[in-house]
Design a protein around this motif. Structure first.
Motif, PDB file in Angstrom:
ATOM      1  N   THR A   1       0.848  -1.187   0.000  1.00  0.00           N
ATOM      2  CA  THR A   1       0.000   0.000   0.000  1.00  0.00           C
ATOM      3  C   THR A   1       0.885   1.240   0.000  1.00  0.00           C
ATOM      4  O   THR A   1       1.544   1.551   0.991  1.00  0.00           O
ATOM      5  CB  THR A   1      -0.929   0.017   1.231  1.00  0.00           C
ATOM      6  OG1 THR A   1      -1.712  -1.173   1.242  1.00  0.00           O
ATOM      7  CG2 THR A   1      -1.855   1.222   1.188  1.00  0.00           C
ATOM      8  N   ILE A   2       0.918   1.943  -1.124  1.00  0.00           N
ATOM      9  CA  ILE A   2       1.867   3.038  -1.323  1.00  0.00           C
ATOM     10  C   ILE A   2       1.175   4.394  -1.190  1.00  0.00           C
ATOM     11  O   ILE A   2       0.148   4.651  -1.817  1.00  0.00           O
ATOM     12  CB  ILE A   2       2.526   2.939  -2.715  1.00  0.00           C
ATOM     13  CG1 ILE A   2       3.267   1.604  -2.852  1.00  0.00           C
ATOM     14  CG2 ILE A   2       3.489   4.102  -2.933  1.00  0.00           C
ATOM     15  CD1 ILE A   2       3.751   1.335  -4.268  1.00  0.00           C
ATOM     16  N   ILE A   3       1.756   5.245  -0.364  1.00  0.00           N
ATOM     17  CA  ILE A   3       1.374   6.658  -0.318  1.00  0.00           C
ATOM     18  C   ILE A   3       2.467   7.397  -1.079  1.00  0.00           C
ATOM     19  O   ILE A   3       3.605   7.467  -0.620  1.00  0.00           O
ATOM     20  CB  ILE A   3       1.298   7.185   1.123  1.00  0.00           C
ATOM     21  CG1 ILE A   3       0.431   6.277   1.982  1.00  0.00           C
ATOM     22  CG2 ILE A   3       0.768   8.624   1.134  1.00  0.00           C
ATOM     23  CD1 ILE A   3       0.514   6.590   3.467  1.00  0.00           C
ATOM     24  N   PHE A   4       2.135   7.897  -2.248  1.00  0.00           N
ATOM     25  CA  PHE A   4       3.145   8.470  -3.137  1.00  0.00           C
ATOM     26  C   PHE A   4       2.935   9.967  -3.317  1.00  0.00           C
ATOM     27  O   PHE A   4       1.833  10.421  -3.634  1.00  0.00           O
ATOM     28  CB  PHE A   4       3.089   7.780  -4.499  1.00  0.00           C
ATOM     29  CG  PHE A   4       4.123   8.270  -5.478  1.00  0.00           C
ATOM     30  CD1 PHE A   4       5.467   8.040  -5.269  1.00  0.00           C
ATOM     31  CD2 PHE A   4       3.740   8.966  -6.626  1.00  0.00           C
ATOM     32  CE1 PHE A   4       6.426   8.486  -6.169  1.00  0.00           C
ATOM     33  CE2 PHE A   4       4.687   9.418  -7.533  1.00  0.00           C
ATOM     34  CZ  PHE A   4       6.036   9.181  -7.304  1.00  0.00           C
ATOM     35  N   PHE A   5       3.998  10.723  -3.100  1.00  0.00           N
ATOM     36  CA  PHE A   5       3.982  12.167  -3.317  1.00  0.00           C
ATOM     37  C   PHE A   5       4.718  12.447  -4.625  1.00  0.00           C
ATOM     38  O   PHE A   5       5.927  12.216  -4.714  1.00  0.00           O
ATOM     39  CB  PHE A   5       4.670  12.896  -2.155  1.00  0.00           C
ATOM     40  CG  PHE A   5       3.951  12.735  -0.851  1.00  0.00           C
ATOM     41  CD1 PHE A   5       3.047  13.696  -0.411  1.00  0.00           C
ATOM     42  CD2 PHE A   5       4.163  11.618  -0.054  1.00  0.00           C
ATOM     43  CE1 PHE A   5       2.375  13.553   0.792  1.00  0.00           C
ATOM     44  CE2 PHE A   5       3.500  11.464   1.162  1.00  0.00           C
ATOM     45  CZ  PHE A   5       2.601  12.433   1.578  1.00  0.00           C
ATOM     46  N   ASP A   6       3.995  12.902  -5.637  1.00  0.00           N
ATOM     47  CA  ASP A   6       4.637  13.121  -6.931  1.00  0.00           C
ATOM     48  C   ASP A   6       5.300  14.499  -6.983  1.00  0.00           C
ATOM     49  O   ASP A   6       5.232  15.287  -6.036  1.00  0.00           O
ATOM     50  CB  ASP A   6       3.663  12.905  -8.087  1.00  0.00           C
ATOM     51  CG  ASP A   6       2.609  13.996  -8.218  1.00  0.00           C
ATOM     52  OD1 ASP A   6       2.725  15.057  -7.570  1.00  0.00           O
ATOM     53  OD2 ASP A   6       1.645  13.782  -8.984  1.00  0.00           O
ATOM     54  N   LYS A   7       5.968  14.789  -8.096  1.00  0.00           N
ATOM     55  CA  LYS A   7       6.746  16.023  -8.174  1.00  0.00           C
ATOM     56  C   LYS A   7       5.878  17.266  -8.254  1.00  0.00           C
ATOM     57  O   LYS A   7       6.376  18.394  -8.094  1.00  0.00           O
ATOM     58  CB  LYS A   7       7.715  15.968  -9.348  1.00  0.00           C
ATOM     59  CG  LYS A   7       7.069  15.858 -10.722  1.00  0.00           C
ATOM     60  CD  LYS A   7       8.144  15.768 -11.798  1.00  0.00           C
ATOM     61  CE  LYS A   7       7.538  15.618 -13.182  1.00  0.00           C
ATOM     62  NZ  LYS A   7       8.574  15.501 -14.229  1.00  0.00           N
ATOM     63  N   ASN A   8       4.579  17.088  -8.506  1.00  0.00           N
ATOM     64  CA  ASN A   8       3.645  18.215  -8.513  1.00  0.00           C
ATOM     65  C   ASN A   8       2.938  18.376  -7.171  1.00  0.00           C
ATOM     66  O   ASN A   8       1.982  19.136  -7.043  1.00  0.00           O
ATOM     67  CB  ASN A   8       2.600  18.023  -9.617  1.00  0.00           C
ATOM     68  CG  ASN A   8       3.222  17.979 -10.994  1.00  0.00           C
ATOM     69  OD1 ASN A   8       4.075  18.794 -11.333  1.00  0.00           O
ATOM     70  ND2 ASN A   8       2.813  17.015 -11.802  1.00  0.00           N
ATOM     71  N   ASN A   9       3.426  17.610  -6.168  1.00  0.00           N
ATOM     72  CA  ASN A   9       2.868  17.635  -4.821  1.00  0.00           C
ATOM     73  C   ASN A   9       1.460  17.068  -4.742  1.00  0.00           C
ATOM     74  O   ASN A   9       0.718  17.365  -3.797  1.00  0.00           O
ATOM     75  CB  ASN A   9       2.911  19.033  -4.210  1.00  0.00           C
ATOM     76  CG  ASN A   9       4.197  19.259  -3.417  1.00  0.00           C
ATOM     77  OD1 ASN A   9       4.654  18.363  -2.717  1.00  0.00           O
ATOM     78  ND2 ASN A   9       4.760  20.434  -3.557  1.00  0.00           N
ATOM     79  N   GLU A  10       1.081  16.273  -5.716  1.00  0.00           N
ATOM     80  CA  GLU A  10      -0.170  15.536  -5.606  1.00  0.00           C
ATOM     81  C   GLU A  10       0.082  14.262  -4.810  1.00  0.00           C
ATOM     82  O   GLU A  10       1.175  13.692  -4.856  1.00  0.00           O
ATOM     83  CB  GLU A  10      -0.735  15.202  -6.989  1.00  0.00           C
ATOM     84  CG  GLU A  10      -1.244  16.416  -7.748  1.00  0.00           C
ATOM     85  CD  GLU A  10      -1.835  16.054  -9.101  1.00  0.00           C
ATOM     86  OE1 GLU A  10      -2.812  16.703  -9.500  1.00  0.00           O
ATOM     87  OE2 GLU A  10      -1.307  15.127  -9.755  1.00  0.00           O
ATOM     88  N   ILE A  11      -0.931  13.802  -4.077  1.00  0.00           N
ATOM     89  CA  ILE A  11      -0.802  12.603  -3.261  1.00  0.00           C
ATOM     90  C   ILE A  11      -1.585  11.471  -3.916  1.00  0.00           C
ATOM     91  O   ILE A  11      -2.774  11.628  -4.208  1.00  0.00           O
ATOM     92  CB  ILE A  11      -1.322  12.851  -1.836  1.00  0.00           C
ATOM     93  CG1 ILE A  11      -0.583  14.028  -1.195  1.00  0.00           C
ATOM     94  CG2 ILE A  11      -1.166  11.589  -0.980  1.00  0.00           C
ATOM     95  CD1 ILE A  11      -1.166  14.471   0.127  1.00  0.00           C
ATOM     96  N   LEU A  12      -0.917  10.361  -4.151  1.00  0.00           N
ATOM     97  CA  LEU A  12      -1.568   9.190  -4.735  1.00  0.00           C
ATOM     98  C   LEU A  12      -1.530   8.050  -3.728  1.00  0.00           C
ATOM     99  O   LEU A  12      -0.478   7.753  -3.143  1.00  0.00           O
ATOM    100  CB  LEU A  12      -0.865   8.755  -6.025  1.00  0.00           C
ATOM    101  CG  LEU A  12      -1.031   9.667  -7.258  1.00  0.00           C
ATOM    102  CD1 LEU A  12      -0.023  10.812  -7.221  1.00  0.00           C
ATOM    103  CD2 LEU A  12      -0.867   8.870  -8.529  1.00  0.00           C
ATOM    104  N   ILE A  13      -2.682   7.441  -3.515  1.00  0.00           N
ATOM    105  CA  ILE A  13      -2.764   6.258  -2.670  1.00  0.00           C
ATOM    106  C   ILE A  13      -3.296   5.126  -3.533  1.00  0.00           C
ATOM    107  O   ILE A  13      -4.376   5.222  -4.105  1.00  0.00           O
ATOM    108  CB  ILE A  13      -3.685   6.487  -1.464  1.00  0.00           C
ATOM    109  CG1 ILE A  13      -3.144   7.649  -0.613  1.00  0.00           C
ATOM    110  CG2 ILE A  13      -3.792   5.214  -0.619  1.00  0.00           C
ATOM    111  CD1 ILE A  13      -4.008   8.001   0.574  1.00  0.00           C
TER     112      ILE A  13
END
Length: 206
Positions: A133-145
């Motif tokens: 289960t990944i909480i990912f912060f992309d380079k545009n500061n969007e959060i993806l779960i």
């Protein structure tokens, strides 16, 4: 230890030279004071069109708490490999090892107008993509779960829903390698604010 003048610019005077570090900033203080510490600096350098991270750790003492002052403009792909090296050196030290010594990142508290700190002693960084289960912060500061964009105010709610289904709190924090260190610190402070107990102490940069 007190800090009076530093808000955004950390100024180091060394050998008669003035060195500036643009620190990350936040309106939230995680840790307000660190005693018995050694400073380590990671400077932003540019040559031609290349960006580089330059480490100065000549004043660091293994047995003390380490405070890493890192320029917020540097991308994680340059910062984290240097942090890994520093962590490894301290963890492998035998002769002067102090089990109580911690590692902290510094940032500028925009409310108190002084330095604040966030602990990362037990974080193990990996420069690869994780599983689970990944909480990912992309380079545009969007959060993806789990590959779905989630608004910041909904993150805790979504994670609690996943927890109730999977009966596990093994969430993995991941960050885009091109994310700035300044944004990384702000995201770390955000995660701290959620008060979620996560089993994993690994963070992935890719």
């Amino acid at each position: 230890m007190k800090y009076f003048t530093l808000i955004v610019l950390f100024v180091l005077f060394s050998c008669g030279n003035k060195e500036d570090i643009l620190l990350p900033k936040s309106a939230v203080t995680v840790v307000s004071d660190v005693q018995d510490h050694s400073p380590i600096y990671i400077f932003f350098r540019s040559k031609d069109k290349d960006t580089m991270a330059e480490v100065n750790r000549k004043n660091s003492i293994i047995s003390t708490n380490w405070i890493l002052n890192i320029d917020k403009r540097l991308p994680l792909r340059l910062v984290i490999p240097e942090v890994i090296k520093l962590q490894q050196k301290k963890r492998e030290e035998k002769a002067h090892k102090n089990e109580k010594a911690e590692n902290y990142y510094s940032y500028a508290d925009t409310i108190g107008k002084n330095l604040a700190f966030i602990r990362f002693t037990n974080v193990y960084y990996k420069m690869e993509k994780p599983m689970g289960t990944i909480i990912f912060f992309d380079k545009n500061n969007e959060i993806l779960i789990e590959n779905t964009i989630v608004k910041k105010e909904k993150v805790k709610e979504v994670l609690i829903q996943i927890l109730s289904k999977e009966q596990s709190n093994n969430f993995t924090l991941s960050f885009n390698k091109d994310l700035s260190f300044g944004s990384y610190i702000q995201n770390k402070i955000f995660i701290e604010s959620l008060k979620l107990e996560m089993k994993s102490n690994q963070e992935f940069i890719y």
